[in-house]
Scaffold this motif. Structure first.
Motif, mmCIF file in Angstrom:
data_model
loop_
_atom_site.group_PDB
_atom_site.id
_atom_site.type_symbol
_atom_site.label_atom_id
_atom_site.label_comp_id
_atom_site.label_asym_id
_atom_site.label_seq_id
_atom_site.Cartn_x
_atom_site.Cartn_y
_atom_site.Cartn_z
ATOM 1 N N GLY A 95 -1.320 12.121 -6.896
ATOM 2 C CA GLY A 95 -1.337 13.555 -7.153
ATOM 3 C C GLY A 95 -0.143 14.285 -6.569
ATOM 4 N N HIS A 96 0.528 13.653 -5.588
ATOM 5 C CA HIS A 96 1.691 14.289 -4.962
ATOM 6 C C HIS A 96 2.988 13.979 -5.703
ATOM 7 N N VAL A 97 2.923 13.127 -6.726
ATOM 8 C CA VAL A 97 4.157 12.586 -7.333
ATOM 9 C C VAL A 97 4.569 13.394 -8.559
ATOM 10 N N SER A 128 -2.898 1.895 -4.282
ATOM 11 C CA SER A 128 -2.555 3.310 -4.103
ATOM 12 C C SER A 128 -3.828 4.125 -4.115
ATOM 13 N N ARG A 129 -4.191 4.688 -2.971
ATOM 14 C CA ARG A 129 -5.418 5.468 -2.926
ATOM 15 C C ARG A 129 -5.083 6.924 -2.608
ATOM 16 N N ASP A 130 -5.451 7.766 -3.539
ATOM 17 C CA ASP A 130 -5.407 9.206 -3.289
ATOM 18 C C ASP A 130 -4.008 9.709 -2.961
ATOM 19 N N MET A 131 -2.988 9.235 -3.667
ATOM 20 C CA MET A 131 -1.643 9.746 -3.397
ATOM 21 C C MET A 131 -0.853 10.124 -4.640
ATOM 22 N N ASP A 145 0.879 -1.177 0.000
ATOM 23 C CA ASP A 145 0.000 0.000 0.000
ATOM 24 C C ASP A 145 0.910 1.218 0.000
ATOM 25 N N ILE A 146 0.998 1.868 -1.154
ATOM 26 C CA ILE A 146 1.923 2.996 -1.265
ATOM 27 C C ILE A 146 1.181 4.294 -0.938
ATOM 28 N N GLY A 147 1.790 5.088 -0.057
ATOM 29 C CA GLY A 147 1.085 6.272 0.462
ATOM 30 C C GLY A 147 0.028 5.826 1.442
ATOM 31 N N ILE A 183 7.442 6.495 -2.906
ATOM 32 C CA ILE A 183 7.231 5.744 -4.144
ATOM 33 C C ILE A 183 8.425 5.882 -5.085
ATOM 34 N N ASP A 184 9.264 6.897 -4.882
ATOM 35 C CA ASP A 184 10.451 7.077 -5.727
ATOM 36 C C ASP A 184 11.549 6.074 -5.388
ATOM 37 N N ALA A 185 11.519 5.536 -4.189
ATOM 38 C CA ALA A 185 12.544 4.566 -3.748
ATOM 39 C C ALA A 185 11.861 3.657 -2.735
ATOM 40 N N ASP A 223 4.923 5.076 3.694
ATOM 41 C CA ASP A 223 4.537 6.496 3.681
ATOM 42 C C ASP A 223 5.765 7.322 4.061
ATOM 43 N N PRO A 224 5.911 8.523 3.456
ATOM 44 C CA PRO A 224 7.119 9.319 3.732
ATOM 45 C C PRO A 224 7.034 10.192 4.984
ATOM 46 N N VAL A 225 5.855 10.243 5.623
ATOM 47 C CA VAL A 225 5.687 11.181 6.740
ATOM 48 C C VAL A 225 5.774 10.419 8.066
HETATM 49 C C1 LIG Z 1 -4.530 11.945 0.813
HETATM 50 S S1 LIG Z 1 -3.442 10.916 1.714
HETATM 51 C C2 LIG Z 1 -4.129 9.304 1.365
HETATM 52 C C3 LIG Z 1 -3.763 8.307 2.417
HETATM 53 C C4 LIG Z 1 -4.370 6.932 2.196
HETATM 54 N N1 LIG Z 1 -3.869 6.308 0.981
HETATM 55 C C5 LIG Z 1 -5.892 6.985 2.180
HETATM 56 O O1 LIG Z 1 -6.502 6.800 1.113
HETATM 57 O O2 LIG Z 1 -6.491 7.207 3.234
HETATM 58 C C6 LIG Z 1 -1.954 10.940 0.701
HETATM 59 C C7 LIG Z 1 -0.821 10.154 1.312
HETATM 60 O O3 LIG Z 1 0.245 10.072 0.346
HETATM 61 C C8 LIG Z 1 1.472 10.173 1.060
HETATM 62 N N2 LIG Z 1 2.535 10.551 0.114
HETATM 63 C C9 LIG Z 1 2.841 11.769 -0.337
HETATM 64 N N3 LIG Z 1 3.905 11.724 -1.174
HETATM 65 C C10 LIG Z 1 4.283 10.425 -1.252
HETATM 66 C C11 LIG Z 1 5.322 9.730 -1.925
HETATM 67 N N4 LIG Z 1 6.207 10.354 -2.712
HETATM 68 N N5 LIG Z 1 5.426 8.386 -1.761
HETATM 69 C C12 LIG Z 1 4.527 7.729 -0.988
HETATM 70 N N6 LIG Z 1 3.522 8.340 -0.310
HETATM 71 C C13 LIG Z 1 3.394 9.672 -0.445
HETATM 72 C C14 LIG Z 1 1.175 11.207 2.142
HETATM 73 O O4 LIG Z 1 2.100 11.170 3.202
HETATM 74 C C15 LIG Z 1 -0.227 10.809 2.566
HETATM 75 O O5 LIG Z 1 -0.218 9.856 3.613
#
Ligand SMILES: C[S@@+](CC[C@H](N)C(=O)[O-])C[C@H]1O[C@@H](n2cnc3c(N)ncnc32)[C@H](O)[C@@H]1O
Length: 286
Positions: A131-133, A126-129, A58-60, A111-113, A82-84
């Motif tokens: 967009g940050h990439v 991958s749910r809702d993440m 589960d990425i992010g 997700i980059d490494a 998760d990176p945080v």
């Molecule tokens: C909107 S939240 C969604 C969390 C979860 N997937 C959900 O659906 O409840 C976005 C998540 O993506 C993570 N995230 C941001 N950049 C990321 C990256 N480069 N690689 C992996 N995760 C990342 C954030 O830390 C955050 O936890």
């Protein structure tokens, strides 16, 4: 009149006899259309054929909550990345206390490494993440590296529709750490294919998950909050600080835009084509 929408209404049409009262027309919109919850994404994975003992990334995955859901539902082992650090810390106790917590591991990473070896997982979730990439092709290449040949990704993302204005997009992206290009459906699909995946299915969820979420509560609260934040911005900035103000208001708008079709939720099932990438790193030799 092809569809009844292509010509402006007249005053007579607007105020005249509709053949029903205003209240009756509104009442017709007050019944639920039976929207699916966001766990419908798990069903996409289940329908593909995940089985107990499979290994899922589960990425992010934030605090590991959906990793626990997946472990409970399918009996799979899940690595949540998760990176945080605050997200990892928040999940430590719930994972330790959960009946299926022994199937879940939470690691810091991006997700980059991805902190996992080659050919490790049957599926990446991958749910809702995405967009940050910034480098989506590189990120999907990383996912492909850790996927077993023929493995799949189930990706949820939110995309712009033609109704989203450039100024609205710019504001949202700036305040939600969203990469503007990730809102582009066509670009997303092209990069998915360049990265060596085949699109197996697209579920146009649209506003369903939000309807499901908001039906039990008063969904209009988001509108009220957005209106208040807009009208008395300085007072709220003073009370909460500029960053919380921006994120809270952008979240209100993100939800409202998804409800009214300026943004569209989609779930993609994509399958990794087996074999190495070609010398350009953008295509496939197998
Ligand atoms: C909107 S939240 C969604 C969390 C979860 N997937 C959900 O659906 O409840 C976005 C998540 O993506 C993570 N995230 C941001 N950049 C990321 C990256 N480069 N690689 C992996 N995760 C990342 C954030 O830390 C955050 O936890």
């Amino acid at each position: 009149m092809a569809d009844g929408f292509s010509v402006p209404l007249t005053v007579e049409q607007m105020y005249g006899d509709w053949g029903m009262e205003w209240e009756d027309a509104i009442a017709k919109t007050d019944s639920s259309l039976g929207p699916r919850p966001r766990t419908s994404m798990y069903e996409t994975l289940g329908a593909w054929g995940i089985s107990p003992g499979s290994h899922v990334l589960d990425i992010g995955g934030r605090d590991g909550a959906q990793a626990l859901d997946l472990a409970e539902r399918f009996g799979v082992r899940v690595l949540s990345v998760d990176p945080v650090q605050a997200n990892i810390d928040a999940g430590a106790e719930p994972i330790a206390d959960h009946e299926h917590g022994h199937l879940v591991e939470s690691r810091i990473g991006s997700i980059d490494a991805i902190p996992a070896g080659d050919d490790t997982f049957e599926a990446v979730f991958s749910r809702d993440m995405m967009g940050h990439v910034a480098d989506l092709e590189g990120a999907l290449g990383e996912c492909r590296r850790v996927l077993k040949p023929g493995g799949v990704m189930v990706i949820h993302d939110v995309f712009a529709t033609p109704l989203l204005e450039p100024a609205e997009s710019a504001r949202l992206c700036a305040d939600l750490a969203q990469v503007p290009e990730r809102l582009d459906i066509g670009l997303f699909e092209r990069i998915v294919e360049q990265a060596g995946f085949v699109i197996e299915s697209v579920d146009r969820v649209g506003s369903e998950w939000l309807e499901h979420l908001l039906e039990p509560e008063d969904g209009e609260k988001r509108l009220l909050r957005a209106a208040r934040l807009n009208r008395d911005r300085d007072q709220f900035v003073e009370a909460m600080g500029v960053v919380p103000f921006r994120v809270v208001q952008a979240n209100n708008l993100w939800t409202i835009y998804r409800m009214i079709g300026k943004l569209e939720d989609r779930v993609y099932l994509i399958r990794s084509q087996g074999g190495p990438t070609d010398s350009t790193g953008t295509g496939h030799t197998a």
